[in-house]
Enzyme design. Structure first.
Site, PDB file in Angstrom:
ATOM      1  N   GLU A  73       0.830  -1.221   0.000  1.00 44.26           N
ATOM      2  CA  GLU A  73       0.000   0.000   0.000  1.00 44.26           C
ATOM      3  C   GLU A  73       0.859   1.264   0.000  1.00 44.26           C
ATOM      4  O   GLU A  73       1.115   1.853   1.054  1.00 44.26           O
ATOM      5  CB  GLU A  73      -0.952   0.028   1.209  1.00 44.26           C
ATOM      6  CG  GLU A  73      -1.887   1.232   1.170  1.00 44.26           C
ATOM      7  CD  GLU A  73      -2.746   1.396   2.411  1.00 44.26           C
ATOM      8  OE1 GLU A  73      -3.623   2.273   2.403  1.00 44.26           O
ATOM      9  OE2 GLU A  73      -2.542   0.657   3.386  1.00 44.26           O
ATOM     10  N   LYS A 127      -2.775  -2.086  -2.803  1.00 50.76           N
ATOM     11  CA  LYS A 127      -3.818  -1.187  -2.297  1.00 50.76           C
ATOM     12  C   LYS A 127      -3.383   0.229  -2.644  1.00 50.76           C
ATOM     13  O   LYS A 127      -2.372   0.722  -2.141  1.00 50.76           O
ATOM     14  CB  LYS A 127      -4.015  -1.352  -0.788  1.00 50.76           C
ATOM     15  CG  LYS A 127      -5.123  -0.435  -0.234  1.00 50.76           C
ATOM     16  CD  LYS A 127      -5.529  -0.794   1.189  1.00 50.76           C
ATOM     17  CE  LYS A 127      -6.615   0.138   1.706  1.00 50.76           C
ATOM     18  NZ  LYS A 127      -7.137  -0.240   3.025  1.00 50.76           N
TER      19      LYS A 127
END
Length: 301
Positions: free
Chosen positions: A176, A213
């Site tokens: 992420e 993500k």
């Protein structure tokens, strides 16, 4: 669900991933949004008990199941807790929801327009414990504030180094590198991040897959090459500060990306609600986010 079944659900499941992973620093804000003011607890233990009660209420809700919520990201304390006498990961699995855990310990100070992750000296022990509890994967967050090639390359390098450590424990990492949606250089940062991620994915050894993500890109479809990459199990999107209607509208423009929302999922829930009101509000949010994750009618509009 065994590991193969969880892998298949995450790869192709018709739903989204709930982010229930607010950590110590963000817990007071999460509780305030839930209608519990800061003076309601007198110690960290009481504070974490309150947030655990909130998460337990969400997990136990009838609408929170694997039909539309295919996965959930947990904070470490939540992973170690219980719901109705069962370890939280097991409670999720029984509802058809694949469990993940947040592993990062916060952010370093900004340098070269980015914030790297702080060191994680006890990561191996955490990964071993998570695997033993039936957790499927992990999530690690860093932040990109400016379109600085050197900084973004450093973020991707660190993310993939930690990702390899996660893979070595038999878990699937969610990488992420969040682009700050308020950045004045957001669109350029999105492009630089895509290019660095593609290079890192192409250079991965072995045959393991990772998840990504990402902030919803300023230019719809910019991350299509990441969605299609053979080393990517799934691309999920964070809400990044967008309110739910806007986050869902932007997400629906991006093929192959599903939600992994936190605040946008929980923003209408309140401690004072009856169980019936709570379930109805959560169900409405789940339906809206599920629709944006699975109905991409706006992509070609």
């Amino acid at each position: 669900m065994n590991t193969a079944e969880m892998t298949a659900k995450i790869a192709a499941g018709n739903g989204f991933i709930a982010a229930l992973d607010q950590s110590g620093g963000s817990t007071p804000k999460a509780l305030k949004g839930y209608g519990i003011e800061e003076g309601a607890w007198s110690s960290d233990e009481e504070m974490f008990a309150l947030i655990h009660d909130m998460r337990s209420r969400i997990i136990k809700a009838g609408c929170f199941n694997g039909d539309k919520v295919i996965g959930a990201i947990l904070f470490e304390r939540t992973m170690d807790g219980q719901v109705d006498g069962k370890p939280v990961p097991q409670a999720l699995i029984e509802k058809g929801v694949v469990p993940f855990i947040k592993i990062d310990k916060g952010l370093e100070a900004e340098a070269n327009g980015v914030q790297l992750m702080k060191p994680m000296p006890e990561l191996d022990q955490l990964l071993t414990r998570a695997k033993g509890l039936g957790v499927f994967g992990t999530k690690e967050r860093s932040v990109i504030n400016l379109a600085n090639r050197e900084g973004i390359a450093a973020i991707v390098r660190q993310q993939f180094e930690v990702g390899q450590q996660v893979l070595a424990h038999g878990l699937v990492p969610i990488i992420e590198p969040e682009v700050n949606i308020k950045s004045p250089e957001r669109a350029k940062a999105d492009e630089m991040l895509r290019d660095e991620l593609l290079k890192a994915l192409d250079a991965m050894p072995g045959s393991d897959k990772v998840m990504l993500k990402l902030s919803i890109p300023a230019q719809p479809g910019l991350f299509d090459a990441l969605v299609d990459h053979p080393r990517v199990l799934r691309v999920v999107a964070l809400s990044g500060g967008f309110a739910r209607p806007e986050a869902c509208a932007e997400l629906a423009k991006n093929r192959g990306m599903i939600a992994s929302f936190s605040r946008a999922l929980l923003e209408d829930l309140r401690y004072q609600m009856s169980d019936e009101e709570f379930g109805a509000s959560l169900g409405s949010a789940i339906d809206e986010i599920h629709q944006a994750s699975t109905n991409k009618s706006l992509v070609d509009a």
